[in-house]
Design a protein around this motif. Structure first.
Motif, PDB file in Angstrom:
ATOM      1  N   ALA A  16       3.636 -27.016  28.272  1.00 12.85           N
ATOM      2  CA  ALA A  16       2.520 -27.201  27.354  1.00 12.85           C
ATOM      3  C   ALA A  16       2.963 -28.055  26.167  1.00 12.85           C
ATOM      4  CB  ALA A  16       2.007 -25.851  26.876  1.00 12.85           C
ATOM      5  N   SER A  17       2.018 -28.748  25.547  1.00 10.15           N
ATOM      6  CA  SER A  17       2.356 -29.636  24.438  1.00 10.15           C
ATOM      7  C   SER A  17       2.960 -28.849  23.287  1.00 10.15           C
ATOM      8  CB  SER A  17       1.106 -30.364  23.960  1.00 10.15           C
ATOM      9  OG  SER A  17       0.202 -29.443  23.383  1.00 10.15           O
ATOM     10  N   CYS A  18       3.659 -29.565  22.400  1.00  7.96           N
ATOM     11  CA  CYS A  18       4.333 -28.911  21.286  1.00  7.96           C
ATOM     12  C   CYS A  18       3.366 -28.161  20.379  1.00  7.96           C
ATOM     13  CB  CYS A  18       5.101 -29.944  20.472  1.00  7.96           C
ATOM     14  SG  CYS A  18       6.542 -30.564  21.346  1.00  7.96           S
ATOM     15  N   GLU A  19       2.074 -28.564  20.402  1.00  7.50           N
ATOM     16  CA  GLU A  19       1.111 -27.855  19.571  1.00  7.50           C
ATOM     17  C   GLU A  19       1.030 -26.381  19.955  1.00  7.50           C
ATOM     18  OE1 GLU A  19       0.781 -30.857  20.600  1.00  7.50           O
ATOM     19  OE2 GLU A  19       0.169 -32.069  18.886  1.00  7.50           O
ATOM     20  N   ALA A  20       1.417 -26.044  21.211  1.00 11.21           N
ATOM     21  CA  ALA A  20       1.407 -24.645  21.640  1.00 11.21           C
ATOM     22  C   ALA A  20       2.340 -23.805  20.784  1.00 11.21           C
ATOM     23  CB  ALA A  20       1.815 -24.545  23.119  1.00 11.21           C
ATOM     24  N   TYR A  21       3.371 -24.456  20.227  1.00  7.26           N
ATOM     25  CA  TYR A  21       4.331 -23.752  19.376  1.00  7.26           C
ATOM     26  C   TYR A  21       3.645 -23.162  18.150  1.00  7.26           C
ATOM     27  CZ  TYR A  21       8.624 -22.966  16.660  1.00  7.26           C
ATOM     28  OH  TYR A  21       9.633 -22.410  15.927  1.00  7.26           O
ATOM     29  N   LEU A  22       2.629 -23.870  17.643  1.00  8.23           N
ATOM     30  CA  LEU A  22       1.928 -23.407  16.436  1.00  8.23           C
ATOM     31  C   LEU A  22       1.252 -22.066  16.659  1.00  8.23           C
ATOM     32  CD1 LEU A  22       0.233 -26.709  15.247  1.00  8.23           C
ATOM     33  CD2 LEU A  22       2.153 -25.560  14.164  1.00  8.23           C
ATOM     34  N   PHE A  23       0.852 -21.803  17.902  1.00  7.35           N
ATOM     35  CA  PHE A  23       0.053 -20.627  18.183  1.00  7.35           C
ATOM     36  C   PHE A  23       0.800 -19.595  19.032  1.00  7.35           C
ATOM     37  CE2 PHE A  23      -2.615 -24.445  17.919  1.00  7.35           C
ATOM     38  CZ  PHE A  23      -3.319 -24.142  16.774  1.00  7.35           C
ATOM     39  N   ASP A  24       2.123 -19.734  19.093  1.00  7.86           N
ATOM     40  CA  ASP A  24       2.954 -18.799  19.860  1.00  7.86           C
ATOM     41  C   ASP A  24       2.497 -18.685  21.310  1.00  7.86           C
ATOM     42  OD1 ASP A  24       4.649 -18.271  17.812  1.00  7.86           O
ATOM     43  OD2 ASP A  24       3.621 -16.478  17.121  1.00  7.86           O
ATOM     44  N   GLU A  25       2.089 -19.820  21.898  1.00  6.06           N
ATOM     45  CA  GLU A  25       1.625 -19.793  23.277  1.00  6.06           C
ATOM     46  C   GLU A  25       2.787 -19.996  24.247  1.00  6.06           C
ATOM     47  OE1 GLU A  25      -1.286 -22.823  23.604  1.00  6.06           O
ATOM     48  OE2 GLU A  25      -2.753 -21.798  22.337  1.00  6.06           O
ATOM     49  N   LYS A  26       2.635 -19.441  25.452  1.00  6.38           N
ATOM     50  CA  LYS A  26       3.617 -19.689  26.506  1.00  6.38           C
ATOM     51  C   LYS A  26       3.532 -21.155  26.907  1.00  6.38           C
ATOM     52  CE  LYS A  26       3.008 -15.006  28.334  1.00  6.38           C
ATOM     53  NZ  LYS A  26       2.586 -14.198  29.498  1.00  6.38           N
ATOM     54  N   SER A  27       4.658 -21.711  27.358  1.00  4.36           N
ATOM     55  CA  SER A  27       4.661 -23.146  27.627  1.00  4.36           C
ATOM     56  C   SER A  27       5.158 -23.473  29.034  1.00  4.36           C
ATOM     57  CB  SER A  27       5.536 -23.867  26.591  1.00  4.36           C
ATOM     58  OG  SER A  27       6.809 -23.277  26.506  1.00  4.36           O
ATOM     59  N   PHE A  28       4.762 -22.640  30.026  1.00  6.86           N
ATOM     60  CA  PHE A  28       5.115 -22.945  31.405  1.00  6.86           C
ATOM     61  C   PHE A  28       4.369 -24.176  31.884  1.00  6.86           C
ATOM     62  CE2 PHE A  28       6.209 -18.332  31.818  1.00  6.86           C
ATOM     63  CZ  PHE A  28       7.527 -18.522  32.169  1.00  6.86           C
ATOM     64  N   GLY A  29       5.008 -24.952  32.754  1.00  7.69           N
ATOM     65  CA  GLY A  29       4.374 -26.104  33.353  1.00  7.69           C
ATOM     66  C   GLY A  29       4.482 -26.016  34.866  1.00  7.69           C
ATOM     67  N   VAL A  30       4.707 -27.154  35.539  1.00 13.99           N
ATOM     68  CA  VAL A  30       4.809 -27.180  36.998  1.00 13.99           C
ATOM     69  C   VAL A  30       5.946 -26.274  37.463  1.00 13.99           C
ATOM     70  CG1 VAL A  30       5.182 -28.653  39.004  1.00 13.99           C
ATOM     71  CG2 VAL A  30       3.917 -29.521  37.033  1.00 13.99           C
ATOM     72  N   GLY A  31       7.117 -26.419  36.854  1.00 15.63           N
ATOM     73  CA  GLY A  31       8.259 -25.594  37.242  1.00 15.63           C
ATOM     74  C   GLY A  31       8.060 -24.128  36.955  1.00 15.63           C
ATOM     75  N   GLY A  32       7.205 -23.823  35.955  1.00 21.50           N
ATOM     76  CA  GLY A  32       6.975 -22.433  35.595  1.00 21.50           C
ATOM     77  C   GLY A  32       6.398 -21.625  36.738  1.00 21.50           C
ATOM     78  N   GLY A  33       5.516 -22.242  37.517  1.00 14.13           N
ATOM     79  CA  GLY A  33       4.944 -21.533  38.665  1.00 14.13           C
ATOM     80  C   GLY A  33       6.003 -21.123  39.661  1.00 14.13           C
ATOM     81  N   PHE A  34       6.973 -22.002  39.912  1.00 15.50           N
ATOM     82  CA  PHE A  34       8.065 -21.669  40.819  1.00 15.50           C
ATOM     83  C   PHE A  34       8.923 -20.539  40.257  1.00 15.50           C
ATOM     84  CE2 PHE A  34       7.427 -25.865  42.868  1.00 15.50           C
ATOM     85  CZ  PHE A  34       7.454 -25.437  44.181  1.00 15.50           C
ATOM     86  N   MET A  35       9.187 -20.595  38.954  1.00 18.96           N
ATOM     87  CA  MET A  35      10.037 -19.558  38.350  1.00 18.96           C
ATOM     88  C   MET A  35       9.372 -18.192  38.417  1.00 18.96           C
ATOM     89  SD  MET A  35      11.755 -21.503  35.121  1.00 18.96           S
ATOM     90  CE  MET A  35      10.315 -22.411  34.617  1.00 18.96           C
ATOM     91  N   ILE A  36       8.057 -18.147  38.136  1.00 16.95           N
ATOM     92  CA  ILE A  36       7.338 -16.882  38.227  1.00 16.95           C
ATOM     93  C   ILE A  36       7.316 -16.400  39.670  1.00 16.95           C
ATOM     94  CG2 ILE A  36       5.059 -15.811  37.957  1.00 16.95           C
ATOM     95  CD1 ILE A  36       4.623 -17.627  35.540  1.00 16.95           C
ATOM     96  N   ALA A  37       7.287 -17.359  40.610  1.00 17.71           N
ATOM     97  CA  ALA A  37       7.307 -17.000  42.027  1.00 17.71           C
ATOM     98  C   ALA A  37       8.649 -16.437  42.466  1.00 17.71           C
ATOM     99  CB  ALA A  37       6.970 -18.225  42.875  1.00 17.71           C
ATOM    100  N   GLY A  38       9.677 -16.577  41.632  1.00 21.03           N
ATOM    101  CA  GLY A  38      10.985 -16.031  41.978  1.00 21.03           C
ATOM    102  C   GLY A  38      12.013 -17.071  42.350  1.00 21.03           C
ATOM    103  N   VAL A  39      11.660 -18.370  42.259  1.00 22.05           N
ATOM    104  CA  VAL A  39      12.657 -19.414  42.491  1.00 22.05           C
ATOM    105  C   VAL A  39      13.680 -19.340  41.375  1.00 22.05           C
ATOM    106  CG1 VAL A  39      13.045 -21.908  42.570  1.00 22.05           C
ATOM    107  CG2 VAL A  39      11.051 -20.922  43.700  1.00 22.05           C
ATOM    108  N   LYS A  40      14.931 -19.118  41.715  1.00 17.40           N
ATOM    109  CA  LYS A  40      15.953 -18.887  40.692  1.00 17.40           C
ATOM    110  C   LYS A  40      16.540 -20.179  40.138  1.00 17.40           C
ATOM    111  CE  LYS A  40      17.214 -14.271  42.285  1.00 17.40           C
ATOM    112  NZ  LYS A  40      16.432 -13.651  41.205  1.00 17.40           N
ATOM    113  N   ASN A  41      16.342 -21.287  40.845  1.00 17.72           N
ATOM    114  CA  ASN A  41      16.924 -22.558  40.388  1.00 17.72           C
ATOM    115  C   ASN A  41      15.937 -23.686  40.647  1.00 17.72           C
ATOM    116  OD1 ASN A  41      19.899 -21.609  39.921  1.00 17.72           O
ATOM    117  ND2 ASN A  41      19.317 -20.814  41.931  1.00 17.72           N
ATOM    118  N   PHE A  42      15.504 -24.339  39.573  1.00 23.18           N
ATOM    119  CA  PHE A  42      14.521 -25.414  39.680  1.00 23.18           C
ATOM    120  C   PHE A  42      15.037 -26.621  38.909  1.00 23.18           C
ATOM    121  CE2 PHE A  42      10.825 -27.915  38.624  1.00 23.18           C
ATOM    122  CZ  PHE A  42      10.011 -27.809  39.747  1.00 23.18           C
ATOM    123  N   ILE A  43      15.090 -27.775  39.592  1.00 24.22           N
ATOM    124  CA  ILE A  43      15.562 -29.020  38.974  1.00 24.22           C
ATOM    125  C   ILE A  43      14.427 -30.036  39.023  1.00 24.22           C
ATOM    126  CG2 ILE A  43      17.212 -30.926  39.113  1.00 24.22           C
ATOM    127  CD1 ILE A  43      19.106 -28.978  40.563  1.00 24.22           C
TER     128      ILE A  43
END
Length: 753
Positions: free
Chosen positions: A260-287
């Motif tokens: 998510a864009s840096c503006e998310a920092y202002l509102f304490d928002e989570k900032s997962f992107g494309v790789g975030g979906g894999f990490m939540i899915a349990g992928v332990k290593n994403f490059i």
């Protein structure tokens, strides 16, 4: 200091809680206050550096310019290091030897480019073998923990959208590197066969998944970001629901780990992107890369990574070696090396070579169901290049290979089989340019429904129409669908750049224009339009000479391009070269006798439109150039011309004495301020005082193919009272003249009340 290091960073309001743990060493724990706007400034500065570096791929730059990029990157990296790490941790990192560095980050801190920290001597991502780990409340799914010999399987996904020129080359390189690894079981899937269902099925339980293709990052809805397929997306949200995901995913596609864009920092928002979906899915290593990368360089980077990894080096060592090789070949100023990051464990490695068995064989599936993708499984010890080509042909890549590999000069637009489709596309734009938006929309929609429309023509036109109507959300929705059909649609990149520019995201807009000019399969008018848009973007960014180069490139492609001719005239006029400017504007008006702005500039140059020196007793009114507030990046200097036209109309309908900005003694001050800031009320009033005016008129405008709209204010300079606020939109061939006439009547009636 020796030994692996673990740095944990939590965010609590404006405070970062940072601790560092080393084996046999006491934990260093500190708190550091961080200004929220400061984080946004850092991210925006990195984006600017990235844009500067990406320009090197398209333009020849001097050694000084390359040095500037490196120095800027180091200086910004040092600011991150000094201000986001406490002093004791700075000292520990600087004095440490090379080792694995685990960066355990609060999920609200992922958008900060920690890997670019510079300790005064080295970037920490080059000194340490870094791996990010995310501290999240999101539920994750369990996956395998190690690459055992019995599950050494790898899935290579080859360009599901069938549009990436370098995909085959990357697949061949990886295959040649891996063919001597006896226990790596390779599966290939690609093209239209790599649909959502099959990808989700085939990624399950894999040791390694390597993706070669395009990603799409949705800044407004990051969970909707994902991989671009032939007929849709595989989104982060869908990836997060996978069962038994792979251990390692290498996504060699642009913005794979964008958050998510840096503006998310202002509102304490989570900032997962494309790789975030894999990490939540349990992928332990994403490059993957965090920003747009260059295809050929990314192919070499992936090859260097796997060369190291399959020969016994860890993930961290392999990524570090690929980065160092990229720097050795291209220098620090080509920041491909800085783009790739690892989410996961840098110590993961394949079993030692001596533990591998040397039995090698090729195996084929016993049967293939009719709804399965055409794929195969094999061991690569005896694999040859010719067999790979044969199998890829069996997989249905014949058309794709012929298009991108055997005939690089192939053009969809110039293929006789596509003649009627291209004619309809050109006709639709001709109708749109004539102002018949509804009829054009029907034609563009008809194009999108054509089964032979492999380039996704028509979506760009529909997005263009919605953009002109002011429906930016719908326009971007259609562009997203356009990029799904064809990530290399030149017009879609140009329109998206115009939208980003309208939203105030100049650097991102320039990136879109640069991507547009790299696309080779396009019509001449599209290529000229891309060069012209980039030229205006560069001018707005203070690069007048580079802008001139691109306007001239547009003319080489399309010698009678009135936009490029007009812009060269405007540049010459600004440089004080009146004769040269006049020749350009005359060409514009000769080509298009109904041209409004060209005729007006000719009048200015020929002194037919000067300030009113009479009416000494009349109220002096300063007419400032209008600030560009968005729309099409087709013409520079329109704001000045529109303002002059309003001034001329005011002289005809009022007793006001009009002062043009070009006759101001404050002209030097005006140029220092920049035309983009003239819609600011304080700036306008101050300029009115410098001109000793009674009133000042200022505002902004947006201009499209068939419409122009303006927001205008008239202010009493002495009292700062706002006399009137006017908003107007006009259409048609005389849209600017009509706008000036109506606004002049409205303004004069309010001032002279």
């Amino acid at each position: 200091m020796k030994g692996d290091k673990y740095i944990t960073i939590y965010k609590k309001g404006d405070v970062h809680i940072v601790d560092m743990l080393q084996k046999h060493v006491l934990t260093l724990k500190s708190e550091i206050h961080v200004d929220r706007k400061f984080i946004i400034d850092i991210c925006q500065e990195i984006q600017k550096i990235t844009l500067m570096a990406n320009r090197m791929l398209y333009e020849k730059v001097s050694a000084d310019a390359q040095s500037d990029i490196v120095n800027n990157l180091k200086n910004t990296g040092e600011v991150i290091f000094r201000h986001l790490f406490p002093e004791d941790i700075q000292k520990a990192l600087k004095e440490s030897d090379e080792s694995d560095l685990y960066l355990r980050l609060d999920e609200k801190l992922l958008h900060i480019p920690w890997e670019l920290c510079f300790d005064g001597e080295e970037f920490i991502s080059l000194k340490f073998r870094m791996g990010r780990q995310v501290l999240t409340e999101s539920k994750t799914i369990a996956s395998m923990n190690r690459l055992h010999k019995e599950n050494m399987s790898m899935l290579i996904i080859i360009d599901p959208s069938e549009t990436l020129k370098h995909a085959q080359k990357e697949a061949e390189l990886l295959s040649s590197i891996l063919e001597n690894e006896t226990d790596i079981k390779i599966e290939l899937i690609g093209g239209r066969h790599a649909n959502k269902l099959h990808l989700l099925k085939e990624m399950k339980d894999k040791g390694i998944v390597h993706f070669i293709g395009h990603s799409f990052y949705d800044e407004n809805h990051p969970e909707k970001s994902g991989w671009i397929l032939k007929d849709g997306f595989l989104t982060s949200e869908e990836m997060s629901r996978m069962d038994r995901p792979p251990l390692i995913v290498f996504s060699n596609s642009c913005q794979s780990v964008a958050t998510a864009s840096c503006e998310a920092y202002l509102f304490d928002e989570k900032s997962f992107g494309v790789g975030g979906g894999f990490m939540i899915a349990g992928v332990k290593n994403f490059i993957g890369p965090i920003w747009v990368i260059h295809d050929e360089s990314s192919v070499k980077f992936a090859a260097d990574f796997y060369s190291a990894f399959v020969n016994g080096k860890t993930l961290g060592q392999s990524l570090q070696e690929a980065k160092r090789n990229a720097i050795k070949k291209n220098g620090l100023s080509n920041i491909l090396w800085a783009s790739y990051m690892l989410y996961g464990d840098p110590s993961i490695k394949i079993a030692a070579e001596e533990e591998l068995q040397n039995n090698t064989k090729i195996t084929y599936p016993q049967s293939i169901a009719s709804d399965d993708p055409k794929r195969f499984t094999l061991h690569l010890k005896t694999f040859s290049f010719m067999l790979l080509v044969s199998i890829i042909l069996v997989l249905g890549y014949l058309f794709w290979i012929n298009w991108f590999s055997k005939n690089d000069k192939y053009s969809f637009f110039h293929d006789p089989e596509n003649l009627s489709l291209v004619q309809l596309y050109n006709y639709a734009y001709k109708i749109y340019n004539s102002g018949k938006n509804k009829k054009a929309a029907k034609l563009f929609e008809e194009l999108t429904l054509d089964d032979n429309n492999q380039l996704g023509l028509g979506y760009d036109g529909l997005a263009d129409i919605f953009f002109e109507e002011g429906n930016l959300e719908k326009a971007q929705e259609i562009l997203k669908e356009s990029f799904t059909k064809n990530p290399d649609n030149m017009m879609s990149h140009i329109i998206y750049g115009d939208i980003l520019f309208t939203e105030g995201k100049m650097d991102k807009a320039l990136t879109e224009y640069y991507q547009a000019i790299e696309i080779t399969d396009a019509l001449d008018w599209q290529r000229a339009k891309a060069d012209n848009a980039l030229g205006i973007g560069l001018f707005a960014n203070g690069k007048a000479e580079k802008a001139r180069d691109y306007f001239q490139k547009a003319l080489l492609i399309e010698p009678e391009n009135t936009d490029a001719l007009f812009n060269l005239g405007a540049l010459s006029w600004r440089a004080g070269k009146k004769d040269e400017a006049l020749s350009y504007f005359k060409k514009v008006t000769d080509l298009n006798p109904s041209e409004e702005l060209g005729h007006f500039y000719m009048g200015i140059i020929n002194n037919r439109s000067e300030a009113d020196e009479g009416r000494n007793s009349a109220k002096k009114t300063l007419m400032l150039p209008l600030s560009f507030d968005g729309g099409y990046l087709t013409r520079m200097g329109s704001g000045e011309a529109i303002a002059w036209m309003i001034g001329e109309k005011l002289k005809g309908v009022s007793n006001l004495k009009i002062i043009k900005s070009s006759s101001l003694n404050a002209e030097t001050e005006l140029m220092k301020i920049g035309f983009s800031k003239l819609s600011d009320s304080i700036t306008a009033i101050n300029l009115g005082k410098l001109a000793k005016a009674d009133y000042v008129i200022y505002g902004s405008y947006r201009i499209f193919e068939n419409t122009v709209e303006a927001d205008i204010r008239a202010v009493n300079v002495r009292t700062t009272e706002i006399i009137t606020i006017e908003h107007l939109k006009t259409h048609g061939k005389k849209k600017i003249n009509d706008l000036a006439q109506i606004l002049a009547k409205r303004i004069s009636s309010k001032i002279e009340q």
